[in-house]
Design a protein around this motif. Structure first.
Motif, PDB file in Angstrom:
ATOM      1  N   LEU A  14       0.831  -1.202   0.000  1.00 55.51           N
ATOM      2  CA  LEU A  14       0.000   0.000   0.000  1.00 55.51           C
ATOM      3  C   LEU A  14       0.865   1.253   0.000  1.00 55.51           C
ATOM      4  O   LEU A  14       0.593   2.212  -0.716  1.00 55.51           O
ATOM      5  N   ARG A  15       1.902   1.252   0.809  1.00 58.75           N
ATOM      6  CA  ARG A  15       2.801   2.416   0.859  1.00 58.75           C
ATOM      7  C   ARG A  15       3.532   2.583  -0.476  1.00 58.75           C
ATOM      8  O   ARG A  15       3.700   3.704  -0.960  1.00 58.75           O
ATOM      9  N   ALA A  45     -10.478  -2.653   9.600  1.00 61.56           N
ATOM     10  CA  ALA A  45     -11.034  -2.499  10.951  1.00 61.56           C
ATOM     11  C   ALA A  45     -10.045  -1.826  11.895  1.00 61.56           C
ATOM     12  O   ALA A  45     -10.443  -1.111  12.824  1.00 61.56           O
ATOM     13  N   ALA A  46      -8.758  -2.021  11.633  1.00 56.49           N
ATOM     14  CA  ALA A  46      -7.720  -1.396  12.461  1.00 56.49           C
ATOM     15  C   ALA A  46      -7.388   0.021  12.011  1.00 56.49           C
ATOM     16  O   ALA A  46      -6.538   0.675  12.611  1.00 56.49           O
ATOM     17  N   GLY A  47      -8.048   0.497  10.941  1.00 57.65           N
ATOM     18  CA  GLY A  47      -7.796   1.845  10.447  1.00 57.65           C
ATOM     19  C   GLY A  47      -6.527   1.988   9.643  1.00 57.65           C
ATOM     20  O   GLY A  47      -6.035   3.102   9.435  1.00 57.65           O
ATOM     21  N   LEU A  48      -5.995   0.855   9.137  1.00 58.55           N
ATOM     22  CA  LEU A  48      -4.727   0.885   8.406  1.00 58.55           C
ATOM     23  C   LEU A  48      -4.906   0.818   6.896  1.00 58.55           C
ATOM     24  O   LEU A  48      -3.946   1.005   6.142  1.00 58.55           O
ATOM     25  N   ALA A  49      -6.110   0.517   6.443  1.00 63.27           N
ATOM     26  CA  ALA A  49      -6.411   0.444   5.012  1.00 63.27           C
ATOM     27  C   ALA A  49      -7.885   0.752   4.828  1.00 63.27           C
ATOM     28  O   ALA A  49      -8.666   0.692   5.784  1.00 63.27           O
ATOM     29  N   VAL A  50      -8.257   1.082   3.602  1.00 64.39           N
ATOM     30  CA  VAL A  50      -9.667   1.311   3.263  1.00 64.39           C
ATOM     31  C   VAL A  50     -10.037   0.308   2.173  1.00 64.39           C
ATOM     32  O   VAL A  50      -9.480   0.345   1.069  1.00 64.39           O
ATOM     33  N   ARG A  51     -10.931  -0.596   2.495  1.00 65.61           N
ATOM     34  CA  ARG A  51     -11.344  -1.590   1.510  1.00 65.61           C
ATOM     35  C   ARG A  51     -12.192  -0.950   0.424  1.00 65.61           C
ATOM     36  O   ARG A  51     -13.065  -0.128   0.692  1.00 65.61           O
ATOM     37  N   VAL A  52     -11.907  -1.308  -0.809  1.00 67.21           N
ATOM     38  CA  VAL A  52     -12.695  -0.893  -1.960  1.00 67.21           C
ATOM     39  C   VAL A  52     -12.965  -2.133  -2.797  1.00 67.21           C
ATOM     40  O   VAL A  52     -12.421  -3.211  -2.520  1.00 67.21           O
ATOM     41  N   TYR A  53     -13.794  -1.993  -3.813  1.00 70.50           N
ATOM     42  CA  TYR A  53     -14.109  -3.136  -4.663  1.00 70.50           C
ATOM     43  C   TYR A  53     -12.836  -3.699  -5.278  1.00 70.50           C
ATOM     44  O   TYR A  53     -12.076  -2.998  -5.936  1.00 70.50           O
ATOM     45  N   GLY A  54     -12.574  -4.966  -5.006  1.00 68.89           N
ATOM     46  CA  GLY A  54     -11.432  -5.650  -5.591  1.00 68.89           C
ATOM     47  C   GLY A  54     -10.132  -5.531  -4.829  1.00 68.89           C
ATOM     48  O   GLY A  54      -9.148  -6.150  -5.206  1.00 68.89           O
ATOM     49  N   GLY A  55     -10.099  -4.736  -3.747  1.00 67.20           N
ATOM     50  CA  GLY A  55      -8.841  -4.590  -3.029  1.00 67.20           C
ATOM     51  C   GLY A  55      -8.900  -3.559  -1.926  1.00 67.20           C
ATOM     52  O   GLY A  55      -9.849  -3.505  -1.164  1.00 67.20           O
ATOM     53  N   ALA A  56      -7.873  -2.702  -1.853  1.00 66.04           N
ATOM     54  CA  ALA A  56      -7.795  -1.713  -0.775  1.00 66.04           C
ATOM     55  C   ALA A  56      -6.916  -0.549  -1.191  1.00 66.04           C
ATOM     56  O   ALA A  56      -6.088  -0.647  -2.102  1.00 66.04           O
ATOM     57  N   LEU A  57      -7.114   0.580  -0.481  1.00 67.33           N
ATOM     58  CA  LEU A  57      -6.321   1.788  -0.658  1.00 67.33           C
ATOM     59  C   LEU A  57      -5.704   2.167   0.686  1.00 67.33           C
ATOM     60  O   LEU A  57      -6.189   1.743   1.741  1.00 67.33           O
ATOM     61  N   PRO A  58      -4.653   2.995   0.684  1.00 67.71           N
ATOM     62  CA  PRO A  58      -4.049   3.421   1.953  1.00 67.71           C
ATOM     63  C   PRO A  58      -5.034   4.264   2.772  1.00 67.71           C
ATOM     64  O   PRO A  58      -5.693   5.150   2.231  1.00 67.71           O
ATOM     65  N   GLY A 172      -8.554  12.540   2.345  1.00 70.27           N
ATOM     66  CA  GLY A 172      -7.874  11.758   1.330  1.00 70.27           C
ATOM     67  C   GLY A 172      -7.938  12.400  -0.039  1.00 70.27           C
ATOM     68  O   GLY A 172      -8.979  12.931  -0.430  1.00 70.27           O
ATOM     69  N   VAL A 173      -6.813  12.374  -0.761  1.00 74.22           N
ATOM     70  CA  VAL A 173      -6.735  12.846  -2.150  1.00 74.22           C
ATOM     71  C   VAL A 173      -6.047  11.731  -2.934  1.00 74.22           C
ATOM     72  O   VAL A 173      -4.834  11.535  -2.818  1.00 74.22           O
ATOM     73  N   HIS A 174      -6.841  11.005  -3.714  1.00 77.24           N
ATOM     74  CA  HIS A 174      -6.323   9.793  -4.353  1.00 77.24           C
ATOM     75  C   HIS A 174      -6.701   9.782  -5.836  1.00 77.24           C
ATOM     76  O   HIS A 174      -7.802  10.216  -6.195  1.00 77.24           O
ATOM     77  N   PRO A 175      -5.819   9.290  -6.710  1.00 81.90           N
ATOM     78  CA  PRO A 175      -6.120   9.317  -8.144  1.00 81.90           C
ATOM     79  C   PRO A 175      -7.387   8.571  -8.542  1.00 81.90           C
ATOM     80  O   PRO A 175      -8.055   8.955  -9.510  1.00 81.90           O
ATOM     81  N   THR A 176      -7.734   7.493  -7.829  1.00 87.31           N
ATOM     82  CA  THR A 176      -8.947   6.752  -8.185  1.00 87.31           C
ATOM     83  C   THR A 176     -10.094   6.997  -7.210  1.00 87.31           C
ATOM     84  O   THR A 176     -11.246   7.093  -7.628  1.00 87.31           O
ATOM     85  N   ALA A 177      -9.811   7.099  -5.928  1.00 84.74           N
ATOM     86  CA  ALA A 177     -10.876   7.350  -4.948  1.00 84.74           C
ATOM     87  C   ALA A 177     -11.296   8.812  -4.936  1.00 84.74           C
ATOM     88  O   ALA A 177     -12.346   9.151  -4.398  1.00 84.74           O
ATOM     89  N   GLU A 207       0.180  14.428   4.145  1.00 80.29           N
ATOM     90  CA  GLU A 207      -0.325  13.154   4.670  1.00 80.29           C
ATOM     91  C   GLU A 207      -1.623  12.714   4.002  1.00 80.29           C
ATOM     92  O   GLU A 207      -2.043  11.559   4.117  1.00 80.29           O
ATOM     93  N   LYS A 208      -2.284  13.622   3.275  1.00 81.07           N
ATOM     94  CA  LYS A 208      -3.549  13.291   2.611  1.00 81.07           C
ATOM     95  C   LYS A 208      -3.343  12.800   1.181  1.00 81.07           C
ATOM     96  O   LYS A 208      -4.227  12.159   0.614  1.00 81.07           O
ATOM     97  N   LEU A 209      -2.200  13.097   0.613  1.00 80.40           N
ATOM     98  CA  LEU A 209      -1.947  12.752  -0.788  1.00 80.40           C
ATOM     99  C   LEU A 209      -1.694  11.258  -0.940  1.00 80.40           C
ATOM    100  O   LEU A 209      -0.837  10.682  -0.269  1.00 80.40           O
ATOM    101  N   GLY A 210      -2.461  10.633  -1.817  1.00 77.31           N
ATOM    102  CA  GLY A 210      -2.336   9.200  -2.030  1.00 77.31           C
ATOM    103  C   GLY A 210      -3.109   8.359  -1.039  1.00 77.31           C
ATOM    104  O   GLY A 210      -3.103   7.128  -1.139  1.00 77.31           O
ATOM    105  N   ALA A 211      -3.794   9.002  -0.088  1.00 81.21           N
ATOM    106  CA  ALA A 211      -4.586   8.286   0.915  1.00 81.21           C
ATOM    107  C   ALA A 211      -6.067   8.390   0.583  1.00 81.21           C
ATOM    108  O   ALA A 211      -6.484   9.199  -0.247  1.00 81.21           O
ATOM    109  N   ALA A 212      -6.862   7.562   1.241  1.00 76.15           N
ATOM    110  CA  ALA A 212      -8.305   7.559   0.997  1.00 76.15           C
ATOM    111  C   ALA A 212      -9.059   7.330   2.293  1.00 76.15           C
ATOM    112  O   ALA A 212      -8.533   6.738   3.237  1.00 76.15           O
ATOM    113  N   SER A 213     -10.295   7.817   2.325  1.00 77.76           N
ATOM    114  CA  SER A 213     -11.210   7.557   3.427  1.00 77.76           C
ATOM    115  C   SER A 213     -12.499   6.976   2.859  1.00 77.76           C
ATOM    116  O   SER A 213     -12.644   6.779   1.659  1.00 77.76           O
ATOM    117  N   ARG A 214     -13.440   6.711   3.731  1.00 76.63           N
ATOM    118  CA  ARG A 214     -14.602   5.914   3.356  1.00 76.63           C
ATOM    119  C   ARG A 214     -15.575   6.620   2.411  1.00 76.63           C
ATOM    120  O   ARG A 214     -16.175   5.998   1.541  1.00 76.63           O
TER     121      ARG A 214
END
Length: 251
Positions: A14-15, A45-58, A172-177, A207-214
């Protein structure tokens, strides 16, 4: 491979890559997709990743409680704030979101600068007490996690606003999310405020670049620009630009 080692590997990917595709990494590791999905659920659930369809984002560290966020990337927030303040013309009407980067913008705003600030954040409003700016506070139910007013009353009040600029805070500011935050009501309030301004600019500390929230707020192409604090050669800036984002350089 033990579960703990798998999770460490997933977090490293993810990183490094900014996303995980469950099917691809399951094939690479010789594991079932169910095992990878279970790991991703636990990381989510631990707040370390955000699940999305097919996988996860940071996962974004900016979803922490308000007091904790004040200590996250303060220098980056100051650089973003300085670049954002340069966009405020004398006499402009500006909607200012809540959050610690918005507070940094208030600190960077010259106290004698003539403008009108509209905000749904009582902390931002109180920080403007010593400024020449006229201040209008939008009311509603207080969302304590971010110290902003949200809910139906706040959205209704926002519908009567007309502004030149809106400085939008996201987690979060992410290219796909795209542009995301951690609460659905707060996301709705941000959209309502963006609809009332001629131009919306995103305050994006590093810290927001490349990350995502729900919860999605807006698409990258639905804002006038993203004030992004990153190395000009950083891969995340290239990815955002390729996804349609207009980037405002931070000097």
């Amino acid at each position: 491979m033990l579960a703990a080692a798998r999770k460490d590997l997933l977090l490293e990917r993810l990183r490094r890559d900014g996303r995980i595709v469950a099917k691809e990494i399951a094939t690479e590791l010789g594991l079932s997709e169910d095992s990878i999905r279970r790991d991703l659920r636990e990381l989510d659930a631990a707040g370390l990743a955000v699940r999305v369809y097919g996988g996860a984002l940071p996962a974004s560290p900016a979803v922490a409680d308000y007091a904790t966020r004040t200590a996250v990337a303060p220098d980056s927030k100051r650089r973003v704030a300085a670049a954002a303040v340069a966009l405020i013309e004398p006499g402009a009407t500006v909607i200012l979101d809540g959050g610690t980067t918005a507070l940094a913008l208030v600190e960077a705003l010259p106290r004698t600068h003539p403008c009108t600030i509209v905000t749904h954040s009582p902390t931002v409003a109180s920080a403007l007490l010593d400024h020449a700016a006229d201040v209008f506070l939008v009311g509603g139910q207080l969302f304590k996690h971010s110290a902003v007013a949200c809910g139906a009353a706040a959205v209704e009040a926002a519908s009567r606003i007309s502004a030149d600029l809106f400085f939008l805070g996201v987690t979060g500011v992410h290219p796909t999310a795209a542009l995301t935050t951690g609460d659905p009501d707060e996301a709705a309030m941000k959209r309502a405020l963006a609809a009332r301004a001629a131009d919306t600019y995103v305050l994006a500390s590093d810290e927001k670049l490349g990350a995502a929230s729900r919860f999605r707020v807006l698409g990258l192409d639905e804002v006038s620009g993203i004030v992004a604090d990153a190395d000009p050669e950083a891969a995340i800036l290239r990815d955002l630009a390729a996804a349609g984002a207009a980037l405002v350089p931070v000097r």
